[in-house]
Scaffold this active site. Structure first.
Site, PDB file in Angstrom:
ATOM      1  N   GLY A  52       6.352  -9.499  -2.986  1.00 57.81           N
ATOM      2  CA  GLY A  52       6.322  -8.495  -1.925  1.00 57.81           C
ATOM      3  C   GLY A  52       5.705  -9.151  -0.704  1.00 57.81           C
ATOM      4  N   GLN A 201      13.007  -5.191  -9.744  1.00 60.26           N
ATOM      5  CA  GLN A 201      11.725  -4.723  -9.202  1.00 60.26           C
ATOM      6  C   GLN A 201      11.702  -3.193  -9.033  1.00 60.26           C
ATOM      7  OE1 GLN A 201      13.545  -7.241  -8.011  1.00 60.26           O
ATOM      8  NE2 GLN A 201      12.324  -8.792  -6.970  1.00 60.26           N
ATOM      9  N   ASP A 242      11.206  -8.330   4.590  1.00 55.75           N
ATOM     10  CA  ASP A 242      10.552  -9.635   4.410  1.00 55.75           C
ATOM     11  C   ASP A 242      10.421 -10.393   5.717  1.00 55.75           C
ATOM     12  OD1 ASP A 242      11.627  -8.947   1.604  1.00 55.75           O
ATOM     13  OD2 ASP A 242      10.090 -10.488   1.348  1.00 55.75           O
TER      14      ASP A 242
HETATM   15  O1  MRU Z   1      11.571 -10.983  -4.086  1.00 58.67           O
HETATM   16  P1  MRU Z   1      10.522  -9.945  -3.831  1.00 58.67           P
HETATM   17  O2  MRU Z   1      10.294  -9.044  -4.981  1.00 58.67           O
HETATM   18  O3  MRU Z   1       9.251 -10.538  -3.277  1.00 58.67           O
HETATM   19  O4  MRU Z   1      11.177  -9.070  -2.665  1.00 58.67           O
HETATM   20  C1  MRU Z   1      10.466  -7.973  -2.180  1.00 58.67           C
HETATM   21  C2  MRU Z   1      11.176  -7.217  -1.137  1.00 58.67           C
HETATM   22  O5  MRU Z   1      12.291  -7.520  -0.747  1.00 58.67           O
HETATM   23  C3  MRU Z   1      10.404  -6.107  -0.498  1.00 58.67           C
HETATM   24  O6  MRU Z   1      11.252  -5.070  -0.103  1.00 58.67           O
HETATM   25  C4  MRU Z   1       9.672  -6.648   0.743  1.00 58.67           C
HETATM   26  O7  MRU Z   1       8.971  -7.813   0.421  1.00 58.67           O
HETATM   27  C5  MRU Z   1       8.745  -5.651   1.305  1.00 58.67           C
HETATM   28  S1  MRU Z   1       7.368  -5.352   0.271  1.00 58.67           S
HETATM   29  C6  MRU Z   1       6.373  -4.229   1.051  1.00 58.67           C
END
Ligand code: MRU
Length: 347
Positions: A52, A201, A242
Site C-alpha cells: 500500500g 488484496q 500509487d
Molecule cells: O500492490 P499493492 O498491494 O501495494 O497495491 C496497492 C494499491 O494499489 C493501493 O490501491 C494503493 O497503494 C493505495 S493504498 C492506500
C-alpha cells in the site's frame, strides 16, 4: 483501527525495531512481525508483508533511518548507506511515496541532524500520514452524505478495489477513510469489494478489515463490476492511488482503469482518495509512470495450485494508469479536487 477490540496501527516503532502486521498471513492468521534491520524492511516491502503506497512510504522512511544507524558502525559507512538506499528505492517502483519518503529522510541525514532528530523526523512523516488519512475521511464523507441525501437515506453502495484501507496506510486508509467516517455517522452503507487477482488484496485484506470494523460488504469476482454498475447497484467508486501525475492520470492496482471505464459508461462518479504525498508533481502525465511487473507465478498459481499450462507465457502487471478524463475527482487531505486542479496544488 480495531482488531478484536484492540486498536492497532499497521506498523509501529518499538525497542529500536519496526513492528508490522504481516499482511501476507491475513485473513487467517493475525501475526505481528519484528523487523530489526534495513534489509528486513526492504524484504518485507518486496515480498508484500507490508504494502500500500502510504505504508510503503512510512516503512521506507524507517528503512532509511535504519540504514543510516547501521552505517555508523561500518568502516565503509558511506558506501554501505548508499548501497542500501539504492536497493530500497528499487524495491517497488510504482508508488511514489517510497521515493518521496526516502528523499525526505536522506535530506535530513545529509543536513547532519543528530540521530534522535532524524528518528523524530521519521515519526513526523508517520504521524502526518495518519492525520492526512483522517482528513481524507472528513472530506470524503461529505460526498457520501450528498449521495445519501439524494437517495433519501436509502443504503449507499460504494465500490472499491484492492486494499486502500488502514492496512495500506498507518491508520484509517485512503479509500476506506470516508467509509469508516460514514459508519461513525450511522449512515447505511454497503461496500462491493473486487477480489483483486492475482494477490487478492480486496478479498483477503479489505474484506477482513470491514468484517472487523462492522462495515457491510460483499466480495465479488473482479469481472463482475460492469454488471453491478449496469444493474445500478453502485452509487460511487472510491479507490486509492500509487502515483498521480500533474494532469491527474493515476496509477493504481491493475484493474482500476477497467472500473473507471465501466463507471464512465454507467454515469457512476469515480473518485481517487490519496494523500498529497502520492502526487508526483515532477511528471506531466501517466505515461512517465513505471509499471511494476511482478513474478509471473502470482498469476500462474492460486496458492500452491498451478492454473495455467506450464508452457503458456504469462505477464503480471501490478498496476495500470487511469486517464484523468475518467476521474471525477481526488479526495485529499486538503479537500476534493477535479483532475485539472491537481497541478495547482503544487503551489
Ligand atoms: O500492490 P499493492 O498491494 O501495494 O497495491 C496497492 C494499491 O494499489 C493501493 O490501491 C494503493 O497503494 C493505495 S493504498 C492506500
Amino acid at each position: 483501527m480495531k482488531f478484536e477490540g484492540k486498536r492497532y496501527h499497521s506498523l509501529w516503532y518499538e525497542n529500536e525495531k519496526l513492528k508490522i502486521i504481516d499482511q501476507k498471513a491475513l485473513p487467517f492468521d493475525f501475526r505481528v512481525v519484528e523487523l530489526a534491520t534495513s534489509k528486513e524492511i526492504i524484504n518485507a516491502i518486496k515480498d508484500m508483508s507490508l504494502r500500500g503506497a502510504p505504508l510503503i512510504g512510512v516503512a521506507a522512511a524507517y528503512a532509511t533511518f535504519f540504514a543510516y544507524r547501521e552505517s555508523l558502525t561500518k568502516s565503509d559507512s558511506h558506501y554501505y548507506y548508499e548501497t542500501v538506499i539504492s536497493k530500497l528505492k528499487r524495491s517497488r517502483p510504482t508508488a511514489v511515496n517510497l521515493q518521496w519518503a526516502v528523499n525526505q529522510i536522506d535530506n535530513a541525514i545529509k543536513m547532519g541532524l543528530e540521530i534522535d532528530r532524524i528518528l523524530s523526523f521519521v515519526k513526523n512523516i508517520e504521524n502526518n500520514e495518519i492525520s492526512c488519512c483522517k482528513m481524507i475521511g472528513d472530506n470524503g464523507v461529505l460526498l457520501l452524505k450528498d449521495i445519501y441525501n439524494i437517495k433519501a437515506h436509502k443504503q449507499i453502495n460504494i465500490l472499491t478495489h484492492c486494499n486502500a484501507g488502514w492496512l495500506a496506510t498507518v491508520d484509517y486508509g485512503t479509500a476506506s477513510a470516508p467509509v469508516f467516517r460514514a459508519r461513525d455517522n450511522e449512515m447505511d452503507i454497503h461496500v462491493w469489494i473486487g477480489e483483486t487477482r492475482p494477490r487478492n488484496q480486496g478479498g483477503k485484506l479489505t474484506a477482513w478489515e470491514y468484517f472487523h470494523e462492522n462495515i457491510q460488504h460483499t466480495v465479488v469476482a473482479d469481472n463482475s463490476v460492469g454488471l453491478l454498475m449496469r444493474k445500478k447497484l453502485v452509487d460511487i467508486v472510491i479507490v486509492g492511488a500509487d502515483r498521480i501525475a500533474r494532469n491527474g492520470d493515476t496509477a493504481n492496482k491493475i484493474g482500476t482503469y477497467l472500473r473507471a471505464l465501466a463507471a464512465k459508461d454507467n454515469n457512476v462518479p469515480f473518485y481517487i482518495a490519496a494523500p498529497m504525498s502520492t502526487i508526483d508533481f515532477s511528471i506531466k502525465t501517466g505515461d512517465s509512470i513505471k509499471i511494476e511487473e511482478r513474478d509471473e507465478n502470482e498469476v500462474r498459481y492460486i496458492g500452491e495450485t498451478p492454473i495455467i499450462h506450464e508452457l503458456s507465457p504469462v505477464i503480471n502487471h501490478a498496476f495500470d494508469i487511469t486517464p484523468a478524463e475518467l476521474i471525477t475527482g481526488f479526495i485529499t487531505e486538503r479537500g476534493v479536487y477535479k483532475p485539472q486542479d491537481i497541478k495547482r496544488l503544487a503551489l
